[in-house]
Scaffold this active site. Structure first.
Site, short mmCIF file in Angstrom:
data_model
loop_
_atom_site.label_atom_id
_atom_site.label_comp_id
_atom_site.label_asym_id
_atom_site.label_seq_id
_atom_site.Cartn_x
_atom_site.Cartn_y
_atom_site.Cartn_z
N GLY A 1 6.58 2.18 -8.60
CA GLY A 1 7.90 2.26 -9.23
C GLY A 1 8.82 1.29 -8.54
O GLY A 1 8.68 1.03 -7.33
N VAL B 1 0.85 -1.20 0.00
CA VAL B 1 0.00 0.00 0.00
C VAL B 1 0.88 1.24 0.00
O VAL B 1 1.72 1.42 0.88
CB VAL B 1 -0.91 0.06 1.25
CG1 VAL B 1 -1.89 1.22 1.14
CG2 VAL B 1 -1.64 -1.25 1.47
N LYS C 1 -6.19 -1.90 -1.62
CA LYS C 1 -5.32 -1.21 -0.65
C LYS C 1 -6.14 -0.70 0.53
O LYS C 1 -5.70 -0.77 1.69
CB LYS C 1 -4.59 -0.07 -1.34
CG LYS C 1 -3.60 -0.56 -2.39
CD LYS C 1 -3.13 0.57 -3.27
CE LYS C 1 -2.17 0.10 -4.34
NZ LYS C 1 -1.91 1.13 -5.34
N1 LIG Z 1 5.64 -2.22 -9.99
C1 LIG Z 1 5.26 -1.41 -9.02
O1 LIG Z 1 5.43 -0.19 -9.08
C2 LIG Z 1 4.60 -1.99 -7.79
C3 LIG Z 1 4.21 -1.11 -6.76
C4 LIG Z 1 3.65 -1.63 -5.60
C5 LIG Z 1 3.46 -2.99 -5.49
N2 LIG Z 1 3.81 -3.81 -6.53
C6 LIG Z 1 3.57 -5.24 -6.37
O2 LIG Z 1 4.82 -5.92 -6.44
C7 LIG Z 1 4.62 -7.22 -7.00
C8 LIG Z 1 5.57 -7.39 -8.19
O3 LIG Z 1 5.26 -6.38 -9.15
P1 LIG Z 1 6.21 -6.08 -10.41
O4 LIG Z 1 5.73 -4.79 -10.96
O5 LIG Z 1 7.61 -6.24 -10.02
O6 LIG Z 1 5.77 -7.27 -11.39
P2 LIG Z 1 6.50 -7.74 -12.72
O7 LIG Z 1 7.46 -6.70 -13.21
O8 LIG Z 1 5.43 -8.24 -13.62
O9 LIG Z 1 7.38 -8.98 -12.22
C9 LIG Z 1 6.81 -10.21 -11.87
C10 LIG Z 1 7.92 -11.22 -11.70
O10 LIG Z 1 7.33 -12.47 -11.31
C11 LIG Z 1 7.86 -13.50 -12.12
N3 LIG Z 1 6.85 -14.53 -12.29
C12 LIG Z 1 5.63 -14.43 -12.82
N4 LIG Z 1 5.01 -15.60 -12.83
C13 LIG Z 1 5.87 -16.48 -12.28
C14 LIG Z 1 5.83 -17.87 -12.03
N5 LIG Z 1 4.75 -18.60 -12.33
N6 LIG Z 1 6.91 -18.45 -11.45
C15 LIG Z 1 8.00 -17.71 -11.14
N7 LIG Z 1 8.09 -16.39 -11.36
C16 LIG Z 1 7.05 -15.80 -11.92
C17 LIG Z 1 8.23 -12.86 -13.44
O11 LIG Z 1 9.21 -13.64 -14.08
P3 LIG Z 1 9.84 -13.22 -15.52
O12 LIG Z 1 10.54 -11.89 -15.28
O13 LIG Z 1 10.80 -14.29 -15.84
O14 LIG Z 1 8.69 -13.10 -16.45
C18 LIG Z 1 8.72 -11.49 -12.97
O15 LIG Z 1 10.09 -11.56 -12.68
C19 LIG Z 1 3.13 -7.30 -7.35
O16 LIG Z 1 2.44 -7.91 -6.30
C20 LIG Z 1 2.71 -5.85 -7.46
O17 LIG Z 1 1.35 -5.63 -7.19
C21 LIG Z 1 4.39 -3.34 -7.66
#
Ligand SMILES: NC(=O)c1ccc[n+]([C@@H]2O[C@H](COP(=O)([O-])OP(=O)(O)OC[C@H]3O[C@@H](n4cnc5c(N)ncnc54)[C@H](OP(=O)(O)O)[C@@H]3O)[C@@H](O)[C@H]2O)c1
Length: 437
Positions: A304, A134, A207
């Site tokens: 981010g 959040v 959130k």
């Molecule tokens: N991005 C933001 O700004 C942000 C902000 C707050 C919270 N979050 C939270 O943080 C978390 C991650 O977000 P993100 O933006 O980093 O996501 P992302 O860029 O889509 O990364 C997801 C990762 O998970 C891996 N993955 C997906 N399916 C998988 C599986 N079945 N087995 C193993 N690995 C797997 C992917 O592997 P590959 O790389 O090999 O495809 C990738 O490395 C989420 O819960 C999101 O809601 C993100």
């Protein structure tokens, strides 16, 4: 110095890769602050071959995140895959059940399974930390759970989705329609590929469910939240709001009422002078109203890679120091059920924009229908905006903007239904709730 804390990270995307880079950069400082080193010893993602711009050569690669969660060589499992389903859910549950603390940024998982996972963590005597779920870098979870653990909360409200705030900011500042601003947000990589998650606004609801649980001791329950997105907001509304001393924000609000804890997400008029009204662009903010103190507002980047990773790292640091708190600030078994707030009983001020037929008696008819429901008006504006933003206005009709004093949703809906039957307006009235600061 104590033995290093051994960490396994599942998910090496935006947040996971930023976390690995940050731990490498801060290694010495972290060891001093936490009293022990933090070592990322194993990782998991879908593709091993992908270049992520980080050095993972010395880390063990584990193909299956659930297997990594059970890996005997780690003390902490960090879940950065995302989603309420598999493999994130199974991996977090496996880690907790096998006595490993978990850090996650996954709001979807917590909104759906938070209470159950908290229960497993407590039974296993391990931590389940989720500061990054959040408000990105804003330490709102810690503030509610620890920093203000002695306070009695009355209301928590905030801008929890940067994409929606960016769209509203662009619509207001550049008088652009919603669809155009949404396209721009997608082009800049702010909005999800399927934008309905942002704008309709399940992201804020997830959130808010977490914040409400922390503040009011209710079970995390997204289905108890009334949700309305921003797609019906027009530049004409934003102009009228400005004329009347307000700004429109998509807020998540959880408030203690005599009927219970009301939880709602909807476009909201806030006074221009309020702290939350100053928050523009992709920034997030949360205002906390607690008994006996003036409200306080925390503001910062809500998303981010680097911002989110820093919140994840703060949670890992707590585990390294041996700090463990009940995930939702009290035992999971003590969290109370929450019922969906009946919005027709919501009380507050309202903004109403009507397209009134320009003929004698229209104003009197509208006034009569409002009076029948005991609705008093704080202000009335009856004119075209200078830029003709209300493109829905036809010849022979004029926009009428009303701000009511506190009334009930039921009264507003009944009055507007009667005005509709009187055939003195065209189109659908726009209704936006006001939030006091
Ligand atoms: N991005 C933001 O700004 C942000 C902000 C707050 C919270 N979050 C939270 O943080 C978390 C991650 O977000 P993100 O933006 O980093 O996501 P992302 O860029 O889509 O990364 C997801 C990762 O998970 C891996 N993955 C997906 N399916 C998988 C599986 N079945 N087995 C193993 N690995 C797997 C992917 O592997 P590959 O790389 O090999 O495809 C990738 O490395 C989420 O819960 C999101 O809601 C993100």
């Amino acid at each position: 110095m104590a033995a290093p804390l051994k960490v396994g990270v599942a998910g090496l995307g935006t947040v996971g890769a930023a976390l690995i880079a940050q731990v490498a950069r801060q290694r010495e400082a972290l060891a001093v602050r936490c009293g022990r080193a933090i070592d990322i010893v194993a990782v998991s993602a879908r593709s091993r071959a992908k270049d992520r711009g980080i050095d993972i050569k010395k880390m063990k690669w584990v193909k299956d995140p659930v297997e990594l969660a059970r890996e005997p060589g780690i003390d902490v499992f960090v879940e950065l895959i995302g989603g309420a389903g598999e493999p994130a859910r199974a991996a977090v549950e496996a880690a907790l059940a096998s006595g490993k603390s978990v850090v996650t940024a996954n709001k979807a998982l917590l909104a759906r399974h938070g209470v159950k996972l908290a229960d497993v963590a407590e039974r296993s005597h391990v931590a389940l930390n989720f500061e990054a779920a959040v408000g990105g870098v804003i330490p709102i979870v810690k503030t509610l759970r620890e920093g203000m653990a002695g306070n009695s909360f009355e209301r928590i409200y905030g801008i929890l989705n940067g994409t929606c705030n960016y769209i509203l900011t662009r619509m207001e500042e550049d008088k652009l329609p919603f669809a155009e601003c949404l396209k721009e947000a997608q082009r800049l990589g702010y909005a999800e590929a399927d934008p309905s998650f942002d704008i309709e606004d399940h992201d804020t609801a997830q959130k808010l469910a977490i914040l409400a649980s922390l503040a009011f001791g209710t079970k995390v329950d997204q289905s108890a939240i009334y949700v309305e997105g921003i797609s019906s907001i027009t530049p004409a509304d934003l102009w009228a709001a400005g004329e009347l001393g307000y700004r429109v924000k998509l807020l998540g609000v959880a408030v203690r009422t005599p009927k219970g804890i009301e939880q709602r997400v909807h476009p909201t008029m806030v006074p221009k002078s309020s702290s939350i009204a100053q928050v523009m662009g992709v920034t997030n903010a949360v205002t906390i109203d607690a008994a006996d103190i003036d409200p306080l507002t925390l503001v910062g980047p809500g998303a981010g890679g680097a911002a989110t990773a820093s919140a994840v790292l703060c949670d890992i640091g707590d585990i390294a120091r041996g700090v463990r708190t009940a995930p939702f600030g009290r035992p999971a078994g003590r969290l109370t059920d929450v019922r969906k707030a009946p919005m027709q009983r919501h009380e507050g001020g309202y903004y109403i924009r009507l397209i009134a037929r320009d003929k004698p008696g229209t104003a009197a008819t509208i006034a009569k229908r409002l009076a029948e429901q005991d609705i008093s008006l704080e202000s009335i504006v009856q004119r075209h905006d200078p830029a003709h933003l209300g493109r829905d206005t036809q010849a022979g009709s004029v926009p009428v903007i009303l701000i009511t004093y506190a009334t009930s949703e039921d009264a507003v809906r009944k009055a507007l239904a009667a005005v509709g039957r009187d055939r003195v307006i065209s189109g659908h009235p726009q209704v936006i709730r006001l939030e006091k600061n």
